[in-house]
Write an enzyme that holds these catalytic residues in place. Structure first.
Site, short mmCIF file in Angstrom:
data_model
loop_
_atom_site.label_atom_id
_atom_site.label_comp_id
_atom_site.label_asym_id
_atom_site.label_seq_id
_atom_site.Cartn_x
_atom_site.Cartn_y
_atom_site.Cartn_z
CG ASP A 105 8.17 0.54 -0.62
OD1 ASP A 105 9.15 1.14 -0.16
OD2 ASP A 105 7.14 1.12 -1.03
CB ALA A 111 -0.93 -0.01 1.21
N PRO A 112 0.39 2.34 -0.63
CG PRO A 112 0.23 4.59 -1.29
CD PRO A 112 1.13 3.63 -0.56
CB CYS A 133 11.11 6.74 1.36
SG CYS A 133 9.90 6.56 2.68
N GLY A 162 1.46 2.58 -5.51
CA GLY A 162 2.20 3.20 -6.61
C GLY A 162 3.17 2.23 -7.27
CE LYS A 163 8.62 2.34 -3.90
NZ LYS A 163 7.73 3.16 -3.04
#
Length: 513
Positions: A174, A109-110, A227, A112-113
């Site tokens: 991620d 989530a959300p 990130c 994008g990747k």
């Protein structure tokens, strides 16, 4: 944590500080399964938006001019593009999934990747998207359905405890992190994180990475992403895993500005191979911060990854077939219908759709179908890992593709708004393409007169894409677009204004009645 602690590892410190003091520009990634980039840009520039390509990344553009928020367009509502931070669009192409492969997004989530991975897979193969947070799952589903992805199976569960029997070709981790790379959202200030929080976080990151490696086939690849800037969450985590896990670092080569991974920080040293990892700082892409490390799963006794481009290309070879993977059935396991009954129900709905909407049988047959509860799901997952993911574990299947048919008020299975949008260019019968003005009136609850139409369900189109279902009764047309989606589209139309042609960049659709 203090930002000053990173002065020694961030190149061009003054430029970095200047960049994080400015607002971050918006970036869009085109949904390439839905529309060609040139076609989308032509439609948006006609509305007053301006763009420049993001160097080194296909189908991604920085917004340079905007008459309104880039989210307030029909095209965004239709899922023709995803608003995504420029630095994060690097991840999916680096993992490089191929059509037909088995891919796992361990913390999805959300979305994008996740949706980017699906586009790179051209909608073929199986992409399992795992997420533990229920609120974030709703956001994930919304983005998957909006962009019309059909090869994604969403699983609710903690990635650290997923079964390890079925192996994947590629896994994206991620990982949840301290999010220092998003500091521009806070005016250039780092989020406040305590030592206790950080210790708990890095344990979770390491456990997620180790489980990802367990779930990867020999020869497959794992991409670890955060990130954040702190080496404690990046190189330190991977360095510990490299001590005993059967993986090798694949040196990252990018066509965008970046810095190598660090091998020493504040008296701590890390595996020297981590210089082959990648750090993207805000001033590199006028975006956020990102850390990426690509790993290859080794067979027992296999040596280091070859350095030559020719040998490295072997990483993209199709996977061998592992135990634990099964064809997705026509009846969801544990449901009320057996396989023959489910198939009969599916065939009836497909035949009615072909007759009522003119959709070619070949188009409907290109999708796979599964009865679950009172609905029929449409998907393009060739297989799923349920041969080893036994029901009753600490996870559950949320969705496979999207709902294709759901019961209406009379309990008749009808094509959903999502299915109609998926079939946009194949619906040739009982279709009404309307102007923005007419669409707004419908969404505001008005009934519009329609001449020469019999009572029945129709598909509503706007700007070349179907927006959902409508119904004609007693010469009046009303929309049956799902309430939440109707509300959001109505808001966009109201905010964007209703000038002829300006909303779509296309000739205005004719009025009804």
């Amino acid at each position: 944590m203090q930002l000053e602690r990173y002065r020694g590892i961030i190149p061009d410190w003054e430029t970095f500080c200047d960049t994080i003091s400015r607002p971050e520009p918006s970036t869009i990634r085109v949904s390439t399964q839905r529309i060609e980039p040139d076609d989308l840009l032509r439609r948006l520039t006609a509305q007053g938006f301006g763009f420049e390509p993001l160097p080194g990344v296909d189908a991604c553009f920085r917004v340079t001019e905007r008459p309104r928020l880039i989210s307030n367009t029909i095209e965004h509502w239709q899922g023709l593009y995803y608003i995504q931070q420029a630095s994060t669009v690097i991840a999916a192409p680096l993992l490089a999934p191929a059509a037909g492969e088995r891919v796992l997004d361990l913390c999805s989530a959300p979305g994008g990747k996740t949706t980017h991975l699906s586009d790179l897979m051209q909608g073929e193969g199986t992409l399992v998207a795992c997420e533990v947070n229920e609120n974030r799952i709703r956001a994930l589903l919304g983005n998957i359905y909006r962009t019309g992805q059909s090869n994604i199976a969403v699983v609710a569960g903690d990635g650290r405890t997923l079964p390890t029997g079925a192996k994947f070709d590629r896994v994206l981790v991620d990982a949840p992190c301290s999010a220092e790379g998003t500091l521009r959202k806070r005016g250039g200030k780092l989020p406040r994180r305590g030592v206790k929080f950080l210790k708990k976080l890095v344990r979770r990151q390491e456990n997620l990475l180790r489980r990802a490696i367990e779930m990867t086939r020999p020869g497959g690849t794992v991409l670890y992403v955060t990130c954040t800037f702190g080496p404690e969450e990046n190189e330190a985590v991977v360095s510990r895993v490299l001590e005993d896990a059967p993986v090798e670092v694949v040196p990252i080569q990018l066509d965008v500005p970046h810095a190598p991974g660090v091998t020493e920080f504040e008296g701590e040293t890390y595996d020297l191979r981590l210089e082959g990892a990648c750090r993207i700082y805000p001033h590199h892409l006028d975006s956020g911060g990102l850390f990426l490390c690509l790993l290859r799963k080794l067979d027992e006794g296999v040596g280091a990854v070859p350095d030559s481009d020719e040998d490295a290309s072997e990483l993209a070879e199709p996977s061998h077939r592992d135990d634990g993977w099964l064809a997705v059935p026509g009846a969801f396991p544990g449901g009320e219908l057996d396989e023959p009954a489910a198939r009969a129900l599916i065939e009836g709905c497909l035949e009615r759709t072909e007759a009522e909407y003119g959709v070619p049988a070949a188009t409907l047959d290109s999708l796979r179908w599964m009865v679950r509860g009172d609905s029929i799901w449409a998907h393009n997952c060739r297989e799923w890992p349920m041969g080893s993911w036994k029901v009753g574990g600490h996870w559950r299947t949320v969705s496979v593709g999207f709902r294709g048919f759901s019961p209406d008020a009379e309990r008749v299975l009808r094509p959903t708004n999502d299915l109609l949008r998926h079939l946009t260019h194949d619906v040739t019968v009982a279709r009404h393409d309307v102007s923005a003005q007419v669409a707004l009136k419908l969404l505001q609850g008005e009934a519009l007169a329609v001449e020469g139409e019999e009572t029945g369900h129709v598909a509503l189109g706007l700007a070349g894409e179907l927006i959902g279902r409508g119904r004609v009764k007693n010469g009046a047309l009303r929309h049956q677009v799902a309430k939440a989606r109707a509300t959001s589209l109505r808001t966009i139309l109201e905010r964007a204004g209703l000038e002829r042609d300006a909303l779509t960049g296309q000739p205005g659709a004719s009025e009804l009645g």
